[in-house]
Scaffold this motif. Structure first.
Motif, PDB file in Angstrom:
ATOM      1  N   ARG A 193       3.055  79.214   0.317  1.00  0.00           N
ATOM      2  CA  ARG A 193       3.757  78.797   1.264  1.00  0.00           C
ATOM      3  C   ARG A 193       5.137  79.652   2.615  1.00  0.00           C
ATOM      4  NH1 ARG A 193       5.587  73.541   1.092  1.00  0.00           N
ATOM      5  NH2 ARG A 193       8.331  74.964   1.278  1.00  0.00           N
ATOM      6  N   MET A 194       4.839  81.199   1.645  1.00  0.00           N
ATOM      7  CA  MET A 194       5.849  81.728   2.691  1.00  0.00           C
ATOM      8  C   MET A 194       5.148  83.002   3.416  1.00  0.00           C
ATOM      9  SD  MET A 194       8.901  82.894   0.289  1.00  0.00           S
ATOM     10  CE  MET A 194      10.159  82.912   1.268  1.00  0.00           C
ATOM     11  N   GLY A 195       3.459  82.610   3.666  1.00  0.00           N
ATOM     12  CA  GLY A 195       2.692  83.424   4.213  1.00  0.00           C
ATOM     13  C   GLY A 195       1.790  83.785   3.590  1.00  0.00           C
ATOM     14  N   ALA A 196       2.141  84.263   2.063  1.00  0.00           N
ATOM     15  CA  ALA A 196       1.412  85.062   1.208  1.00  0.00           C
ATOM     16  C   ALA A 196       0.416  85.023   1.806  1.00  0.00           C
ATOM     17  CB  ALA A 196       1.450  84.998  -0.035  1.00  0.00           C
ATOM     18  N   SER A 197      -0.992  86.349   1.234  1.00  0.00           N
ATOM     19  CA  SER A 197      -2.422  85.389   1.280  1.00  0.00           C
ATOM     20  C   SER A 197      -2.874  85.382  -0.074  1.00  0.00           C
ATOM     21  CB  SER A 197      -3.775  86.420   2.549  1.00  0.00           C
ATOM     22  OG  SER A 197      -4.568  86.678   2.555  1.00  0.00           O
ATOM     23  N   ILE A 198      -3.406  84.948  -1.155  1.00  0.00           N
ATOM     24  CA  ILE A 198      -3.907  84.971  -2.127  1.00  0.00           C
ATOM     25  C   ILE A 198      -5.148  83.930  -2.483  1.00  0.00           C
ATOM     26  CG2 ILE A 198      -2.778  84.856  -4.948  1.00  0.00           C
ATOM     27  CD1 ILE A 198       0.407  84.612  -3.682  1.00  0.00           C
ATOM     28  N   ARG A 199      -5.840  84.447  -3.330  1.00  0.00           N
ATOM     29  CA  ARG A 199      -6.670  83.353  -4.016  1.00  0.00           C
ATOM     30  C   ARG A 199      -6.819  83.960  -5.331  1.00  0.00           C
ATOM     31  NH1 ARG A 199     -11.467  85.995  -3.642  1.00  0.00           N
ATOM     32  NH2 ARG A 199     -11.319  87.402  -2.546  1.00  0.00           N
ATOM     33  N   ILE A 200      -7.112  82.684  -6.241  1.00  0.00           N
ATOM     34  CA  ILE A 200      -6.650  82.343  -8.213  1.00  0.00           C
ATOM     35  C   ILE A 200      -7.961  82.352  -8.689  1.00  0.00           C
ATOM     36  CG2 ILE A 200      -6.186  80.623  -9.099  1.00  0.00           C
ATOM     37  CD1 ILE A 200      -3.950  82.009  -9.467  1.00  0.00           C
ATOM     38  N   GLN A 201      -9.051  82.907  -9.597  1.00  0.00           N
ATOM     39  CA  GLN A 201      -9.568  82.845 -10.461  1.00  0.00           C
ATOM     40  C   GLN A 201      -9.631  82.633 -11.506  1.00  0.00           C
ATOM     41  OE1 GLN A 201     -11.468  85.789  -8.655  1.00  0.00           O
ATOM     42  NE2 GLN A 201     -12.532  84.759  -6.661  1.00  0.00           N
ATOM     43  N   GLY A 202      -9.055  81.131 -12.164  1.00  0.00           N
ATOM     44  CA  GLY A 202      -8.689  80.655 -13.208  1.00  0.00           C
ATOM     45  C   GLY A 202      -7.161  81.924 -13.735  1.00  0.00           C
ATOM     46  N   SER A 203      -6.636  82.899 -14.481  1.00  0.00           N
ATOM     47  CA  SER A 203      -6.237  84.080 -14.659  1.00  0.00           C
ATOM     48  C   SER A 203      -5.700  85.422 -14.042  1.00  0.00           C
ATOM     49  CB  SER A 203      -5.452  83.663 -16.242  1.00  0.00           C
ATOM     50  OG  SER A 203      -4.519  82.575 -16.613  1.00  0.00           O
ATOM     51  N   THR A 204      -6.462  85.253 -12.929  1.00  0.00           N
ATOM     52  CA  THR A 204      -6.474  86.065 -12.103  1.00  0.00           C
ATOM     53  C   THR A 204      -6.566  85.984 -10.554  1.00  0.00           C
ATOM     54  OG1 THR A 204      -7.709  87.289 -13.312  1.00  0.00           O
ATOM     55  CG2 THR A 204      -7.981  87.885 -10.615  1.00  0.00           C
TER      56      THR A 204
END
Ligand code: EPZ
Length: 432
Positions: free
Chosen positions: A354-365
């Motif tokens: 929401r603060m503009g971070a670019s993150i992709r999640i796969q399970g706990s990674t």
């Protein structure tokens, strides 16, 4: 109540208003370790003599534990930095569910109650937002020490069977190096007959702190901090005065506050050996760290991405996974963060996005692509360390952020906004 008022009542919750984009300077002061103070308070039940524990942080979790001790007939006197405990009047071996529900650490009382009174009835701590938090290893250890333990109606009920007054020695091998289970077994075994051992024991500094205090009380614990602990049971423990170690997780959070705002800061006190994995990762991502008296000076350079996998101590601590991820959102390049200790400790990802971070999640990674800057936003910390991560991200984001979830934050960080404001931050605590 009219709808509008209901909605407005719902919308406004206590929060921190953080004006981000400033660099910090000076020093951040580290309090005593929450995860040590809590277990040392429980261990005070092991003697009827007076205990004085210094450097106890002013946290809601500590107040919660004090309340639980008082309900069991224990005298507790709190002053700003120390707590005096006298468990001479300990008579109540049952903990009320209402007090337990919010404080997992109260489960630590089961070992001392069993060792002292020969019985205990403690509500199952249950899961929380970060995971199921089972206690099977605790129960396995107590049974090995000769206790009768069963779980019924949501409580763990333990007793020393027959005419015996003391637990007996045992050789226990933990399935996983559980901090809590190691501490529960330690506290039960110190008054047991004979010599017990714990293999695959947790090696966290808080376990070492507990062993050190128990030995100051007259116990005979060897090997704490390593994978095998030996406990020579004694008949009686005496009172003592003891000082809690600095909180390595708060210290790491403050070093990250310097790194994320690209500020040179001194963080003190801290014990470098308690946080080697964290210090190494800070160096790997471009910070210079210099020991400076009882603290550490941090000089951030250009921050670049690093990979992190949480592990039991001495590996990278799970409690700093969320705060470190906040830093990595503005690092150059890609970072991969893998959470191996808890099954659900990625709640900060959506808030960072929401603060503009670019993150992709796969399970706990999580795969994080660094962005040049975060943007201020209203965000919520869903658990203690996610809330800390949101404060860090808000310090770096240009503009004014609103951080909710103070009920979580105040469990683990004493007066965090006052400490950060003394180093140049601009944070206001608003009740609504
Ligand atoms: C302590 O929790 C800390 N809390 C936690 O800090 C910390 O994250 C954790 O240790 C790990 O370092 C306190 O000391 C009060 P564990 P604890 O037993 O003792 C599994 C914070 O933010 N496990 O080492 O509950 C469990 O599922 C808090 O300050 C079993 O499988 O942690 C988890 O995956 C959060 N069976 C892993 O071990 C058991 O019987 C670690 O749990 C016990 C644990």
């Amino acid at each position: 109540m009219p709808i509008a008022a209901t909605i407005s009542k719902e919308i406004y919750k206590p929060h921190l208003e953080v004006k981000g984009g400033y660099s910090l300077s000076g020093e951040l002061k580290v309090s005593g370790a929450k995860n040590s103070a809590l277990v040392l308070m429980a261990a005070s039940l092991l003697t009827e003599e007076s205990m004085r524990i210094n450097n106890v942080p002013l946290l809601t979790d500590i107040e919660g534990m004090a309340e639980i001790l008082v309900t069991m007939g224990v005298k507790v006197k709190r002053s700003p930095s120390c707590i005096e405990i006298k468990a001479e009047g300990l008579h109540h071996a049952e903990l009320p569910y209402e007090l337990m529900a919010g404080l997992r650490a109260s489960f630590f009382c089961i070992g001392p109650l069993l060792a002292r009174l020969g019985k205990a009835k403690i509500p199952l701590p249950g899961g929380c937002r970060i995971g199921a938090r089972p206690v099977g290893e605790h129960i396995k250890g107590l049974k090995a020490l000769g206790a009768f333990v069963n779980v019924e109606h949501g409580s763990v009920i333990a007793s020393i069977p027959g005419a015996r007054k003391r637990l007996k020695s045992a050789h226990i091998v933990l399935d996983c190096p559980s901090v809590g289970a190691t501490e529960t077994i330690l506290m039960a075994a110190v008054l047991a007959e004979g010599t017990s051992t714990i293999e695959n024991a947790a090696q966290e500094p808080e376990v070492q702190d507990l062993a050190q205090m128990l030995n100051t009380m007259g116990a005979n614990v060897q090997g704490a901090g390593g994978p095998k602990i030996t406990i020579q049971g004694v008949e009686h423990l005496k009172g003592c005065e003891y000082t809690v170690i600095p909180d390595r997780i708060e210290a790491g959070t403050f070093l990250l506050a310097a790194a994320i705002t690209r500020s040179c800061l001194r963080v003190a006190p801290l014990i470098p050996e308690h946080m080697s994995a964290v210090l190494q990762k800070l160096r790997d991502c471009g910070c210079i760290l210099e020991k400076d008296g009882d603290g550490m000076k941090i000089i951030p350079g250009e921050i670049r991405g690093v990979d992190i996998t949480t592990q039991p101590f001495p590996g990278f601590p799970t409690d700093l996974q969320a705060p470190f991820m906040a830093l990595l959102t503005t690092a150059k390049g890609t970072s991969i963060v893998t959470e191996k200790i808890y099954e659900n400790r990625m709640q900060h990802v959506t808030e960072l996005q929401r603060m503009g971070a670019s993150i992709r999640i796969q399970g706990s990674t999580a795969v994080i692509e660094g962005v040049p800057e975060l943007s201020a936003a209203p965000v919520t910390g869903g658990d203690l360390r996610s809330a800390a991560a949101m404060v860090l991200a808000s310090l770096a984001a240009r503009g004014s952020s609103k951080v909710e979830g103070l009920n979580h934050l105040d469990r683990g960080y004493a007066e965090i906004e006052n400490k950060l404001n003394q180093a140049g931050a601009d944070i206001l605590r608003r009740q609504q």
